[in-house]
Scaffold this motif. Sequence first.
Motif, PDB file in Angstrom:
ATOM      1  N   PRO A 148       0.837  -1.191   0.000  1.00 11.07           N
ATOM      2  CA  PRO A 148       0.000   0.000   0.000  1.00 11.07           C
ATOM      3  C   PRO A 148       0.884   1.259   0.000  1.00 11.07           C
ATOM      4  O   PRO A 148       2.005   1.207   0.502  1.00 11.07           O
ATOM      5  CB  PRO A 148      -0.778  -0.115   1.317  1.00 11.07           C
ATOM      6  CG  PRO A 148      -0.707  -1.565   1.676  1.00 11.07           C
ATOM      7  CD  PRO A 148       0.618  -2.037   1.168  1.00 11.07           C
ATOM      8  N   PRO A 149       0.408   2.344  -0.606  1.00 13.25           N
ATOM      9  CA  PRO A 149      -0.970   2.555  -1.077  1.00 13.25           C
ATOM     10  C   PRO A 149      -1.255   1.992  -2.466  1.00 13.25           C
ATOM     11  O   PRO A 149      -2.351   2.185  -2.991  1.00 13.25           O
ATOM     12  CB  PRO A 149      -1.091   4.082  -1.087  1.00 13.25           C
ATOM     13  CG  PRO A 149       0.294   4.545  -1.415  1.00 13.25           C
ATOM     14  CD  PRO A 149       1.220   3.586  -0.716  1.00 13.25           C
ATOM     15  N   ASN A 150      -0.269   1.309  -3.087  1.00 14.09           N
ATOM     16  CA  ASN A 150      -0.522   0.709  -4.398  1.00 14.09           C
ATOM     17  C   ASN A 150      -1.506  -0.446  -4.264  1.00 14.09           C
ATOM     18  O   ASN A 150      -1.480  -1.184  -3.275  1.00 14.09           O
ATOM     19  CB  ASN A 150       0.787   0.200  -5.005  1.00 14.09           C
ATOM     20  CG  ASN A 150       1.806   1.304  -5.177  1.00 14.09           C
ATOM     21  OD1 ASN A 150       1.487   2.385  -5.659  1.00 14.09           O
ATOM     22  ND2 ASN A 150       3.044   1.047  -4.763  1.00 14.09           N
ATOM     23  N   LEU A 216       1.081   0.989 -10.179  1.00 16.84           N
ATOM     24  CA  LEU A 216       1.819   2.175  -9.745  1.00 16.84           C
ATOM     25  C   LEU A 216       1.250   3.404 -10.447  1.00 16.84           C
ATOM     26  O   LEU A 216       0.732   3.316 -11.563  1.00 16.84           O
ATOM     27  CB  LEU A 216       3.305   2.054 -10.085  1.00 16.84           C
ATOM     28  CG  LEU A 216       4.042   0.802  -9.624  1.00 16.84           C
ATOM     29  CD1 LEU A 216       5.488   0.818 -10.137  1.00 16.84           C
ATOM     30  CD2 LEU A 216       4.023   0.693  -8.107  1.00 16.84           C
ATOM     31  N   GLY A 217       1.411   4.572  -9.796  1.00 14.65           N
ATOM     32  CA  GLY A 217       0.930   5.802 -10.392  1.00 14.65           C
ATOM     33  C   GLY A 217      -0.583   5.794 -10.447  1.00 14.65           C
ATOM     34  O   GLY A 217      -1.257   5.531  -9.437  1.00 14.65           O
ATOM     35  N   PHE A 231      -7.856   8.047  -8.323  1.00 14.64           N
ATOM     36  CA  PHE A 231      -7.035   6.932  -7.862  1.00 14.64           C
ATOM     37  C   PHE A 231      -5.622   7.095  -8.413  1.00 14.64           C
ATOM     38  O   PHE A 231      -5.280   6.538  -9.465  1.00 14.64           O
ATOM     39  CB  PHE A 231      -7.636   5.598  -8.309  1.00 14.64           C
ATOM     40  CG  PHE A 231      -9.044   5.385  -7.835  1.00 14.64           C
ATOM     41  CD1 PHE A 231      -9.297   4.998  -6.527  1.00 14.64           C
ATOM     42  CD2 PHE A 231     -10.118   5.596  -8.695  1.00 14.64           C
ATOM     43  CE1 PHE A 231     -10.602   4.799  -6.089  1.00 14.64           C
ATOM     44  CE2 PHE A 231     -11.418   5.401  -8.263  1.00 14.64           C
ATOM     45  CZ  PHE A 231     -11.665   5.016  -6.949  1.00 14.64           C
ATOM     46  N   TYR A 232      -4.831   7.870  -7.696  1.00 19.24           N
ATOM     47  CA  TYR A 232      -3.453   8.107  -8.125  1.00 19.24           C
ATOM     48  C   TYR A 232      -2.541   8.029  -6.914  1.00 19.24           C
ATOM     49  O   TYR A 232      -2.847   8.567  -5.845  1.00 19.24           O
ATOM     50  CB  TYR A 232      -3.293   9.485  -8.791  1.00 19.24           C
ATOM     51  CG  TYR A 232      -1.861   9.775  -9.176  1.00 19.24           C
ATOM     52  CD1 TYR A 232      -1.341   9.293 -10.374  1.00 19.24           C
ATOM     53  CD2 TYR A 232      -1.009  10.481  -8.324  1.00 19.24           C
ATOM     54  CE1 TYR A 232      -0.008   9.515 -10.713  1.00 19.24           C
ATOM     55  CE2 TYR A 232       0.317  10.698  -8.653  1.00 19.24           C
ATOM     56  CZ  TYR A 232       0.809  10.220  -9.842  1.00 19.24           C
ATOM     57  OH  TYR A 232       2.129  10.428 -10.165  1.00 19.24           O
ATOM     58  N   GLU A 233      -1.418   7.340  -7.072  1.00 19.08           N
ATOM     59  CA  GLU A 233      -0.379   7.279  -6.044  1.00 19.08           C
ATOM     60  C   GLU A 233       0.943   7.698  -6.682  1.00 19.08           C
ATOM     61  O   GLU A 233       1.129   7.569  -7.884  1.00 19.08           O
ATOM     62  CB  GLU A 233      -0.261   5.874  -5.456  1.00 19.08           C
ATOM     63  CG  GLU A 233      -1.551   5.331  -4.856  1.00 19.08           C
ATOM     64  CD  GLU A 233      -2.072   6.139  -3.681  1.00 19.08           C
ATOM     65  OE1 GLU A 233      -1.263   6.893  -3.076  1.00 19.08           O
ATOM     66  OE2 GLU A 233      -3.273   6.039  -3.382  1.00 19.08           O
ATOM     67  N   GLU A 234       1.846   8.205  -5.880  1.00 25.28           N
ATOM     68  CA  GLU A 234       3.107   8.735  -6.397  1.00 25.28           C
ATOM     69  C   GLU A 234       3.879   7.666  -7.179  1.00 25.28           C
ATOM     70  O   GLU A 234       4.019   6.529  -6.738  1.00 25.28           O
ATOM     71  CB  GLU A 234       3.968   9.245  -5.246  1.00 25.28           C
ATOM     72  CG  GLU A 234       5.233   9.945  -5.699  1.00 25.28           C
ATOM     73  CD  GLU A 234       5.994  10.558  -4.537  1.00 25.28           C
ATOM     74  OE1 GLU A 234       7.095  11.084  -4.767  1.00 25.28           O
ATOM     75  OE2 GLU A 234       5.488  10.511  -3.402  1.00 25.28           O
ATOM     76  N   PHE A 235       4.367   8.053  -8.338  1.00 28.08           N
ATOM     77  CA  PHE A 235       5.138   7.136  -9.177  1.00 28.08           C
ATOM     78  C   PHE A 235       6.598   7.153  -8.726  1.00 28.08           C
ATOM     79  O   PHE A 235       7.156   8.216  -8.468  1.00 28.08           O
ATOM     80  CB  PHE A 235       5.032   7.567 -10.646  1.00 28.08           C
ATOM     81  CG  PHE A 235       5.431   6.499 -11.621  1.00 28.08           C
ATOM     82  CD1 PHE A 235       4.482   5.635 -12.147  1.00 28.08           C
ATOM     83  CD2 PHE A 235       6.757   6.333 -12.007  1.00 28.08           C
ATOM     84  CE1 PHE A 235       4.844   4.631 -13.040  1.00 28.08           C
ATOM     85  CE2 PHE A 235       7.126   5.345 -12.891  1.00 28.08           C
ATOM     86  CZ  PHE A 235       6.171   4.488 -13.406  1.00 28.08           C
ATOM     87  N   GLY A 381       1.525  14.152 -10.963  1.00 32.57           N
ATOM     88  CA  GLY A 381       2.825  13.525 -10.759  1.00 32.57           C
ATOM     89  C   GLY A 381       3.691  13.454 -11.988  1.00 32.57           C
ATOM     90  O   GLY A 381       4.787  12.902 -11.937  1.00 32.57           O
ATOM     91  N   GLY A 382       3.204  13.970 -13.121  1.00 32.54           N
ATOM     92  CA  GLY A 382       3.980  13.872 -14.345  1.00 32.54           C
ATOM     93  C   GLY A 382       5.195  14.774 -14.325  1.00 32.54           C
ATOM     94  O   GLY A 382       5.072  15.995 -14.304  1.00 32.54           O
TER      95      GLY A 382
END
Length: 389
Positions: A148-150, A216-217, A231-235, A381-382
Amino acid sequence: MYETEEDPTTTSVAKTNNEKTASTPTEPVKKVTEFMRVQRLFRQVTKSTNGKNIPKEKREPIDYSPVLDFHNLENNTEENKKLIIDCTSNVTTHDFEFNRDTEFYLHPREWKVYGLQGYPGFYFIKSPFTASQQKKWIKHALEDYADPPNNNNITLFHGPIKSLWKNGEKELINEELKSQGKHDEIEQQQPRPLDKNGEPLPTYRQLLDKLAWSTLGYQYQWTPRLYSEEFYEEFPDDLQELVQKIAIATKFDPYVAEAATVNFYSEDSIMGGHLDDAEQEMEKPIISISFGSTAVFLMGAETRDIAPVPLFIRSGDIVIMGGRSRYCYHGVAKIVENSFDLGLIDENDDKDLKYKIQWLKEKNRRVNINTRQVFKVPKLGGKLINKNE
């Protein structure tokens, strides 16, 4: 993405039962596509005509001679040799500085890159990693990418599970100590935690064996088949840097990885023919990196009615699906038996890394990390690296 073709094969037992019962209606047999036909070439017969399991050592061996092998060019069939294009001279080697002591891949001038006839934009890079560099990504995949959080496939059934690998490793160590009779060294087990349904979790070892994928991401939503900013998590920064430099070297820049799927294959895993078409940005490639055991990858066409090209992907190899191949069906027909890369085994590794490699080897496992840019203009995050840094 991942809408795969169902195998219409029916068992001989079912056919026999239908023949015996005249009143039982028979369903029309679905057409077997060319993609499925080729996929079946790498499937062993596991049961006899009377339905009994055939031991692995007694099964008919698979004929891998039709598989294109970029690692052994002269061993290819004449037909496959005609498909191989040496693209090494096309690789850009001077657009970014490189520090051999700190980078986690070899400089592009050391890469060997191939293309596939009929697939402009498809590149195959023979592993540009040392064994220790490969193990860096294996470590990340098991410790970080599946946590988590993935999201992962286990989350869907049990809810988020923290430190899946670390807890699984403890159970792996306890199993080893028990087999050695060192019962006084076994760590005392805690009561099983409860999952999201209020039920005791299976052992972490069992959960690890069920681990199939993580994201991921942008966390891909499998049922509606879409990405959402909700639904986005840091890449991961280092993975972002790696794939962006791969994109620079193969002239697919600018490229921002906004999402990735990490697939965990065991020896019996396959992935049917599918398209990766949920992204808004389809002009940027899928960049796919594999570690562990060897896979037979199927590079198909825009329809499943055209036979795919089977090719070996070994530990450390990179496949870039750009251009035409970005719009084509593809899949994994087979994890080649007893193909785990023994070069990853090193007695000088620390215990934690040894257990990761042991876990992969015991079931002939393969880790695949595939990244993609989701939007034409990168959003959450891009980040774009400076290729001259």
